[in-house]
Design an enzyme around this catalytic site. Sequence first.
Site: not given
Length: 336
Positions: A278, A313
């Site tokens: 991210k 994840r």
Amino acid sequence: MPYYRPIPRTDHARSATALPLAGGWCWFDTVEVLDRDAPARLIPAQDVPAKILTRLTAPRAPVVGLDVSRPTLMGILNVTPDSFSDGGEHNAPDAALARAEAMVDAGAGIVDIGGESTRPGAAVVPLDEEIARTAPVIAALRTGSDVPVSIDTRKAPVARAAHEAGANLVNDVAGFTFDPALAPFCAEVGLPVCVMHAQGTPDVMQKNPRYENVALDIYDWLDERITALESAGIPRDRIIADPGIGFGKTLEHNVTLLHNLALFHGLGCTVLLGASRKRFIGTIGGTEEARHRAPGSIAVTLAGVAQGVQIHRVHDVAETAEALRLWMAATVAAEN
């Protein structure tokens, strides 16, 4: 209303009052009490109300056959041309299948397949196109592997096609608020689900997101959504909760959530962390290109493991699996 955040520990020397955190590898004997209108304070774990203490300590049921008493890696497979870090790399069926098999070989306990990018600014993908991207890959993976498969979608028709192709779980980044038919479908066919928090849809979610208290606001939202899913016929032990790192959050929001991940064990569900590659990892770590953020992503994953988060994840499965094996060996007592 008070909220209870257990203070997770992994040291082999446990206090006499130590309690297991969600039946996993961490333990706790102290809890931080959080309140919107009062200063935070620490209390002994045994002083937590019985219902909350049961949720904090009870072992989580296996999810799609996965033993979540140990950390599990969910490998990310984006069969899209425009995902933020690997768009276009795996959208051809042969490339997607090869990538899925490689992640399983590297240590993924489950593969999450998505055919619609949910990066900031992404537009909605037509149903037929999303199904055409995902269902054939799921079916092909099913012919040669028994690894659980998750379909990453907001839409009931896509989930139905994925289920018919062999998917075992529905992972909805909209928290089952985008398509009102999705939760009833999952209940009908008995599919476990992952409910994720997002503030706004992908096209607008990063435009000035605001919270009164990011950790408590998201806890309340997930609690409400879990209750709604239960009312739709999905038992709590088939629900995974994801606070939604990066979905309608600033860098400061993301970091605050990471500090407070253990709070979400109070929901009584398996917890998922999806922080891999991210933007905030690149900003803090100084890595502009998303595909080069594996070291920072691994650091955040291990921070989540240290707070008892059960499912992670990730894009970089092999590297994360290696780091996780070493972290567990060096940190967690063998008898755990």
